[in-house]
Every structure is written in structure tokens, then in C-alpha cells.
Design an enzyme around this catalytic site. Sequence first.
Site, PDB file in Angstrom:
ATOM      1  N   HIS A  21       0.826  -1.213   0.000  1.00  0.00           N
ATOM      2  CA  HIS A  21       0.000   0.000   0.000  1.00  0.00           C
ATOM      3  C   HIS A  21       0.859   1.261   0.000  1.00  0.00           C
ATOM      4  CE1 HIS A  21      -3.670   2.324   1.009  1.00  0.00           C
ATOM      5  NE2 HIS A  21      -2.818   3.095   1.680  1.00  0.00           N
ATOM      6  N   GLU A  22       1.808   1.320   0.920  1.00  0.00           N
ATOM      7  CA  GLU A  22       2.635   2.529   1.025  1.00  0.00           C
ATOM      8  C   GLU A  22       3.571   2.682  -0.167  1.00  0.00           C
ATOM      9  OE1 GLU A  22       1.804   4.651   3.064  1.00  0.00           O
ATOM     10  OE2 GLU A  22       0.557   3.409   4.370  1.00  0.00           O
TER      11      GLU A  22
END
Length: 455
Positions: A21-22
Site C-alpha cells: 500500500h505505502e
Amino acid sequence: MKIVIFVAAFLVAIGILVAVHEFGHYSVAKKLGFKVLRFSIGFGKPLAMYVGRDADRTEYCLAAIPLGGYVKLLDEREGEVAAEELHRSFTRRPVLQRIAVLLAGPAMNLIFASLLYAILAMVGSQVIKPLVGQVRQGSPAAVAGLQRGDEIVAVGERRVDDLESLQIALIRQVSDDGVVPLHLRRAGGDRLLTLRVTGDRRELTEPGRLLPGLGFDVATWTAKTSIQDVPADSAGARAGFEAGDRVIAVDGEPVLNMTDFQSLVMDAPGRDISVEVERAGRRLRIVAAVPPVLDQGRTIGRLGITLQEGARAWPPGSVLTRRDGPVAALGAGVRKTWDMSSLTVEMLWRMLTGQVSAKNISGPISIAEFAGISAALGLTAFLGFLAIISVSLGVLNLMPVPLLDGGQVVYQLVEAVKGSPLSERAQNFGQQVGIALLVVLMSLAFYNDISRHMN
């Protein structure tokens, strides 16, 4: 040992999904010229840190609290920014670029899920065909005319070809209006039956309640089911069961396997059942009073005996093996991700409207258990678990709730429309609302986790 496995699998899963996600935020921010100050897996004090050798000197951290992560961008709202770097501050970049960075995290989760589903499609898996097994007397399925051996080919307009797609289609119909059109393939030709749920439809949407509530099982394996142990103080002992008894039928319904017998007993709290057993070559009929017990918030029947099962044999054609080539697998992965994403959105909405039980919301305890169980089952099961959670993480982060990526996107869209950012007061109010909503959601998730273990 089991707890260690669960915790380890949970931490590995969370670490992978947060990193994915990051990385979405990070990679798009770098590409578009934002200055990235820190890429962190976890919150709190950094346990390990690496400083990049590029001009930005980005910090890459592994932090102490492994329940999330963040990408910190240069932002004049959080501190003084040198004049020569103002153009790289988040608030100074074009609105569309800011939105792209915000959307990149959830998008990466969905892309990751698609790749995992594609890998699973290439590896291949065994699926259970939607063949009807036992039909409970007096149940909605029995009233509709469903029979053992029927193959369900469609639910309403949705075609089904395995157990998973059947359950998804059924829960959509049940939570909608409770009228479930079933397209069947039966010896002698195709049939159309209508199954109607007249009771509490929301109760059937609770975990593990759908098929038992509708009154039928999917055809499964057959195996010799015997009683292994009968504790002296159990309901089974009072009824007259003995170790070594082979279970043949319950109330005239043949018992196919151990799970089948357990299900029949669980469905009979507070009443007598007639159990046919074979003992030393003779057939006996035992009438057993099934005491009610509370299990995970619902009343079930339990005899208190231990069972054992012999070798399993599946009905011909009931188990299929699927395996796709690379191109077909990629398409299947994208379709699967889309289907699961749309299902997640639909179920979230129906929870808000009261059509689907909020007991489906799981917290970290349940997720850790699922992670541990899937890891114990093998790599493919763990990859399937990662794909499901990745879809959920991507969809939930797109919700228009302040603190989530979707809420921040709304802020940017409002700025684009009005020509200036929202006031600091309005943004602070939105943050407070977002925190309150997330606290309520997490409290409900923890309550569900605890109640599943306390009941």
C-alpha cells in the site's frame, strides 16, 4: 505454539500488505516530483532505519508498532519549508497530482490482489461443484423443492460454478429481498425453483449461518463415521451411545460423514433425535435428547461425544481442478479482484442499511487466526488470504472518510471546485469525525472478536 504461529503469520501478512500500500503512494509521489521524507512500515519509534543516497535523503524505517505504515511527504502545514523546495511541497503540487498520489495506495493493493489471484489461477486449485447434498425437512430449501443431487447452475441472473460463487450469489439474494431464484440441472431436465426466506434474513448473513439457515448442504465426501469416546457425564452417554458405534442415519436422513452428523445434532437443540447406529454387526435405534448450548452467540445442540472418520470418498464429478495459462490467469485475477471489490462495497452498504449483520466485521484477533490457519494450510491458502485482505484494504481506504485516502481525495476535489483549500477549522472537524468513525468501527470489530471467543 499455535498462538506463536498466528501472531507470526499476522505480522508477516500485515507487513506485506502495508508495504504494498505505502509503496503505491511512495512510487507515484517520487515519479511526480513530490519530496518524500520518510517511508515507514509501522508506527512509533523506528527500530531500523536506512537513509537513501539520492538528493532527497529519504528515510526508510521499520517501526515498533506493526499495525500500519505511512509515507511522509514535504508539507508546509507540518513545518517550515525552504523557499527553493516549496514547489515540491504536497500543498503546492497540482490537485490532480495530489489525487494520483492518494489513490495510488489503494490501487496498488488491488493490483497486488489481481496478481495473487492470477498466480493462484496458474498454480491451479480444486473447487467443489454446487451439487446439493442433504436437504433439511421443513426448511426453505425443502419447501422450494430442492433435492439431493440437484446441480445449481445459477442464482437469479448470476451463474455459479463452485461453492464460493454459490455462497456469494446466495448472500446477495438473501440480503436483498429474501427471494432466491435457483436454476437447477436435475436428471430429466433443467428446473427453476424459487426459495423464499420468511424469517430474519439478516441472521442468515452471519458467519457460518447461510446454508444451514436455508436448509441444505453442498454435496460432499462420504466417510465412515464412528463414535470414538463417550464421556460418562455427556448427553451421548445418557442416550446409550457406546465407543465404536458407527452412525448410519439421523431421523431417517443418511449420515454421509462426520461433519454431516455434527450439523444434524447442532440443528436439534432441545429436542429428541432418532439415531440409527451399527454395533457389533447389529442395527440399533437410539433416541437421544439433545441439550441446547450457547456457541458464538447462537443456540446449538451438542451431545458431548467424540467422533472419528474413515477414508473420504468424493462423489464422481463433484470436485474439479482448475488451472489457467498466464494470459487467462491474468484476466481471471482482474475479474476476481473486481468481483470481490464490488462484493465488499455492496456488503458494507447493506451493513449500513441493516440488511447484512455487522458480525461480519472482523478485528485483528480474527484476522490473526485466519492468517495462522491459512499459513498452516500451505502457501496457496496464505496467498489467497493475502489477496482477500488486500482487496479489503484497498476498498476500505477508498471510503470518503477523513483520515483515509478516500477522505483526503474528497478534500482535494473540494479545493479544485472552490479554488482554495478547505479552512483549517473544517479540516480539523473532518479529522475528528473520521477518528470517531474509525473508533466505532474498531470497537465493533474488537467486540465481534471477543464475543466469538467468550460465547
